[in-house]
Design a protein around this motif. Structure first.
Motif, PDB file in Angstrom:
ATOM      1  N   LYS A 132      25.192  30.562  20.030  1.00 59.57           N
ATOM      2  CA  LYS A 132      25.326  30.658  21.482  1.00 59.57           C
ATOM      3  C   LYS A 132      24.663  31.945  21.966  1.00 59.57           C
ATOM      4  O   LYS A 132      24.975  33.038  21.487  1.00 59.57           O
ATOM      5  CB  LYS A 132      26.795  30.634  21.893  1.00 59.57           C
ATOM      6  CG  LYS A 132      26.999  30.647  23.413  1.00 59.57           C
ATOM      7  CD  LYS A 132      28.450  30.427  23.788  1.00 59.57           C
ATOM      8  CE  LYS A 132      28.679  30.533  25.291  1.00 59.57           C
ATOM      9  NZ  LYS A 132      27.805  29.627  26.055  1.00 59.57           N
ATOM     10  N   ILE A 133      23.755  31.795  22.919  1.00 60.08           N
ATOM     11  CA  ILE A 133      23.061  32.931  23.524  1.00 60.08           C
ATOM     12  C   ILE A 133      23.236  32.816  25.036  1.00 60.08           C
ATOM     13  O   ILE A 133      23.007  31.749  25.615  1.00 60.08           O
ATOM     14  CB  ILE A 133      21.561  32.916  23.167  1.00 60.08           C
ATOM     15  CG1 ILE A 133      21.381  32.991  21.648  1.00 60.08           C
ATOM     16  CG2 ILE A 133      20.823  34.064  23.844  1.00 60.08           C
ATOM     17  CD1 ILE A 133      19.954  32.737  21.199  1.00 60.08           C
ATOM     18  N   ASP A 134      23.644  33.899  25.678  1.00 61.41           N
ATOM     19  CA  ASP A 134      23.874  33.867  27.123  1.00 61.41           C
ATOM     20  C   ASP A 134      22.723  34.471  27.923  1.00 61.41           C
ATOM     21  O   ASP A 134      22.437  34.040  29.040  1.00 61.41           O
ATOM     22  CB  ASP A 134      25.165  34.625  27.478  1.00 61.41           C
ATOM     23  CG  ASP A 134      26.402  33.951  26.904  1.00 61.41           C
ATOM     24  OD1 ASP A 134      26.473  32.704  26.966  1.00 61.41           O
ATOM     25  OD2 ASP A 134      27.273  34.668  26.380  1.00 61.41           O
ATOM     26  N   ARG A 135      22.078  35.483  27.337  1.00 60.78           N
ATOM     27  CA  ARG A 135      21.025  36.189  28.060  1.00 60.78           C
ATOM     28  C   ARG A 135      19.857  36.468  27.132  1.00 60.78           C
ATOM     29  O   ARG A 135      20.010  36.542  25.916  1.00 60.78           O
ATOM     30  CB  ARG A 135      21.552  37.521  28.627  1.00 60.78           C
ATOM     31  CG  ARG A 135      22.582  37.337  29.735  1.00 60.78           C
ATOM     32  CD  ARG A 135      23.043  38.671  30.299  1.00 60.78           C
ATOM     33  NE  ARG A 135      24.006  38.455  31.372  1.00 60.78           N
ATOM     34  CZ  ARG A 135      23.667  38.295  32.644  1.00 60.78           C
ATOM     35  NH1 ARG A 135      22.383  38.339  32.997  1.00 60.78           N
ATOM     36  NH2 ARG A 135      24.596  38.097  33.568  1.00 60.78           N
ATOM     37  N   TYR A 136      18.687  36.631  27.740  1.00 62.41           N
ATOM     38  CA  TYR A 136      17.491  37.038  27.005  1.00 62.41           C
ATOM     39  C   TYR A 136      17.484  38.565  26.868  1.00 62.41           C
ATOM     40  O   TYR A 136      18.260  39.261  27.535  1.00 62.41           O
ATOM     41  CB  TYR A 136      16.243  36.554  27.729  1.00 62.41           C
ATOM     42  CG  TYR A 136      16.143  35.044  27.853  1.00 62.41           C
ATOM     43  CD1 TYR A 136      16.092  34.239  26.723  1.00 62.41           C
ATOM     44  CD2 TYR A 136      16.100  34.428  29.112  1.00 62.41           C
ATOM     45  CE1 TYR A 136      15.993  32.855  26.840  1.00 62.41           C
ATOM     46  CE2 TYR A 136      15.996  33.050  29.235  1.00 62.41           C
ATOM     47  CZ  TYR A 136      15.946  32.270  28.097  1.00 62.41           C
ATOM     48  OH  TYR A 136      15.856  30.911  28.218  1.00 62.41           O
TER      49      TYR A 136
ATOM     50  N   THR B 157      19.215  35.620  32.627  1.00 67.27           N
ATOM     51  CA  THR B 157      20.134  34.598  32.132  1.00 67.27           C
ATOM     52  C   THR B 157      19.364  33.376  31.647  1.00 67.27           C
ATOM     53  O   THR B 157      18.259  33.091  32.106  1.00 67.27           O
ATOM     54  CB  THR B 157      21.105  34.156  33.226  1.00 67.27           C
ATOM     55  OG1 THR B 157      20.368  33.623  34.334  1.00 67.27           O
ATOM     56  CG2 THR B 157      21.964  35.317  33.688  1.00 67.27           C
ATOM     57  N   LEU B 158      19.967  32.659  30.720  1.00 67.90           N
ATOM     58  CA  LEU B 158      19.403  31.391  30.284  1.00 67.90           C
ATOM     59  C   LEU B 158      19.455  30.395  31.433  1.00 67.90           C
ATOM     60  O   LEU B 158      20.092  30.650  32.454  1.00 67.90           O
ATOM     61  CB  LEU B 158      20.172  30.860  29.082  1.00 67.90           C
ATOM     62  CG  LEU B 158      19.609  31.247  27.707  1.00 67.90           C
ATOM     63  CD1 LEU B 158      19.743  32.744  27.472  1.00 67.90           C
ATOM     64  CD2 LEU B 158      20.279  30.464  26.586  1.00 67.90           C
TER      65      LEU B 158
ATOM     66  N   THR C 209      20.427  27.689  34.093  1.00 68.28           N
ATOM     67  CA  THR C 209      21.773  27.430  34.616  1.00 68.28           C
ATOM     68  C   THR C 209      21.800  26.150  35.444  1.00 68.28           C
ATOM     69  O   THR C 209      22.101  26.181  36.647  1.00 68.28           O
ATOM     70  CB  THR C 209      22.247  28.605  35.477  1.00 68.28           C
ATOM     71  OG1 THR C 209      21.240  28.875  36.489  1.00 68.28           O
ATOM     72  CG2 THR C 209      22.460  29.848  34.648  1.00 68.28           C
TER      73      THR C 209
ATOM     74  N   CYS D  80      12.088  30.918  27.816  1.00 69.33           N
ATOM     75  CA  CYS D  80      12.908  29.959  27.068  1.00 69.33           C
ATOM     76  C   CYS D  80      12.585  29.938  25.584  1.00 69.33           C
ATOM     77  O   CYS D  80      13.470  29.697  24.760  1.00 69.33           O
ATOM     78  CB  CYS D  80      12.752  28.561  27.662  1.00 69.33           C
ATOM     79  SG  CYS D  80      11.080  27.877  27.507  1.00 69.33           S
TER      80      CYS D  80
ATOM     81  N   ARG E 196      16.909  25.117  25.408  1.00 67.55           N
ATOM     82  CA  ARG E 196      16.726  26.017  26.546  1.00 67.55           C
ATOM     83  C   ARG E 196      15.699  25.468  27.524  1.00 67.55           C
ATOM     84  O   ARG E 196      15.918  25.480  28.744  1.00 67.55           O
ATOM     85  CB  ARG E 196      16.314  27.406  26.047  1.00 67.55           C
ATOM     86  CG  ARG E 196      17.401  28.101  25.228  1.00 67.55           C
ATOM     87  CD  ARG E 196      17.032  29.537  24.906  1.00 67.55           C
ATOM     88  NE  ARG E 196      15.916  29.654  23.979  1.00 67.55           N
ATOM     89  CZ  ARG E 196      16.040  29.709  22.658  1.00 67.55           C
ATOM     90  NH1 ARG E 196      17.243  29.620  22.098  1.00 67.55           N
ATOM     91  NH2 ARG E 196      14.978  29.830  21.890  1.00 67.55           N
TER      92      ARG E 196
ATOM     93  N   GLU F 210      17.226  22.515  35.601  1.00 64.38           N
ATOM     94  CA  GLU F 210      17.493  23.473  36.681  1.00 64.38           C
ATOM     95  C   GLU F 210      16.401  23.419  37.754  1.00 64.38           C
ATOM     96  O   GLU F 210      16.696  23.403  38.961  1.00 64.38           O
ATOM     97  CB  GLU F 210      17.598  24.887  36.116  1.00 64.38           C
ATOM     98  CG  GLU F 210      17.847  25.948  37.185  1.00 64.38           C
ATOM     99  CD  GLU F 210      17.806  27.367  36.647  1.00 64.38           C
ATOM    100  OE1 GLU F 210      17.507  28.280  37.437  1.00 64.38           O
ATOM    101  OE2 GLU F 210      18.063  27.569  35.436  1.00 64.38           O
TER     102      GLU F 210
END
Length: 401
Positions: free
Chosen positions: A27-31, A36-37, A39, A146, A344, A351
């Motif tokens: 799990k990755i939330d941010r670069y 942010t990844l 959304t 991404c 991603r 999105e």
């Protein structure tokens, strides 16, 4: 309601997977830069599934059809009789990936009167004639960041594979041999070598960070110089021109966008300025390198090796000389389409589509062209113009496959 045409690569030769080697993804939330990844409001796929091939459909069918839109998914993209060309007159949105690009030339854009948006599921929009998109006031978007880390990992793998002569050594094992001398006559350590990146954006900087523990001397060229703190942290040497940098490098990795200013940047003249026996790793775009100049340099020994996963056109014809040139480590364009990256960029496409259909602004990080001009990340990374010239050669792949 809109017709969305999605161009994706073919399914595996043994059919779409029924299972996968791993059950989940980290799990990755941010670069790394804090972005942010993607959304989207929802996704209709399980992360870790094969989404980039035709049967994966980027996980979009349920969302689009439940909202009354039409989704056409195909891998048939080259030539006047392709599915893509037949669908262009009614298409409002074209989606494709850099790995299997729908070359949106000025001619194709002219044949698409209803076209409003072109989306790259991934990074890199050079397969679209950006000047034609500007003239038509189309929106061009991609899913920035991404798969940047995915590509940077691939670069490091290829540098080590070339310098340590990994692929020929592996092949001796497959052949049943134990040919140590044959393996090591082209094998070196990377420690102490000078490596430079052409561009130090998201991918180039990530490559430099990953190479620092190898005790290599790190160099970079970029028209946007990095902050002084970053240069000191990584002990980087900035060069004002590519020519200045390549003269001192044992390894050059190319991580810049393709546009008219970078097309065929690495030609006979540029390669002649490099150290004899240097290596090039190109995971940016194949057309940044002069195809035949690379072959000549490998055959003459000016280059000790060339690796990458980007070709021009894509897919590469069966007779493309990079398939058979000496001392190469080429792969199909896979660096940015790992199963991790697919989760991603599929979410990012969702999105972008949600924003488009709901009339909400698309993130600046995703915009390349909007309102008749370069926009968002496109204004930073690209130059107006056309890099699609010659893409009709991709039709040769269909004839020779």
């Amino acid at each position: 309601m809109a017709k969305v045409v999605c161009v994706l690569y073919d399914d595996p030769v043994d059919g779409y997977p029924k299972s996968y080697p791993r059950d989940d993804l980290p799990k990755i939330d941010r670069y790394p830069d804090g972005q942010t990844l993607p959304t989207p409001k929802a996704i209709d796929f399980k992360p870790g599934a094969l989404l980039g091939s035709v049967s994966g459909e980027l996980g979009l069918r349920k969302y689009l059809e439940s909202n009354g839109h039409t989704l056409v998914v195909t891998s048939d993209k080259d030539g006047a009789n392709s599915v893509l060309d037949r669908e262009l007159p009614d298409a409002e949105i074209i989606i494709s990936q850099p790995f299997w690009p729908a070359y949106m030339t000025a001619e194709r854009i002219a044949k698409s009167p209803k076209l409003k948006m072109i989306v790259t599921a991934g990074i890199g929009s050079d397969h679209t004639d950006l000047q034609a998109a500007i003239d038509r006031k189309l929106t061009v978007a991609e899913v920035t960041f991404c798969n940047s880390i995915s590509v940077s990992e691939h670069v490091v793998m290829m540098i080590l594979s070339l310098v340590r002569n990994y692929i020929p050594s592996y092949q001796w094992v497959v052949k049943g041999g134990w040919n140590i001398a044959d393996c090591v006559t082209r094998s070196y350590d990377v420690e102490g070598m000078h490596v430079g990146t052409v561009a130090a954006g998201r991918i180039g900087l990530a490559v430099l960070r990953r190479l620092k523990p190898f005790d290599m001397h790190l160099h970079y060229f970029d028209r946007h110089r990095l902050p002084e703190a970053v240069e000191k942290e990584l002990n980087l040497t900035w060069h004002p021109t590519v020519e200045d940098m390549v003269k001192v490098c044992d390894v050059v990795t190319i991580n810049c966008p393709l546009h008219p200013e970078t097309e065929h940047l690495f030609d006979d003249k540029m390669i002649s300025k490099m150290k004899r026996g240097a290596f090039i790793v190109n995971t940016a775009r194949g057309k940044i390198c002069d195809r035949d100049a690379i072959v000549r340099a490998l055959e003459s020994g000016q280059l000790a090796g060339y690796a990458g996963d980007v070709w021009f056109p894509q897919p590469a014809p069966k007779d493309h000389p990079w398939r058979s040139m000496p001392h190469h480590g080429m792969t199909p364009h896979i660096s940015g389409t790992s199963l991790s990256a697919q989760a991603r960029y599929a979410a990012g496409v969702r999105e972008i589509l949600e924003c488009y259909f709901e009339g909400r602004p698309i993130r600046d990080e995703y915009l390349i062209v909007e309102g008749g001009k370069l926009a968002g990340v496109g204004a930073h990374s690209y130059s107006a113009g056309n890099a699609t010239s010659g893409s009709e050669e991709a039709a040769k792949f269909k004839k020779s496959a």
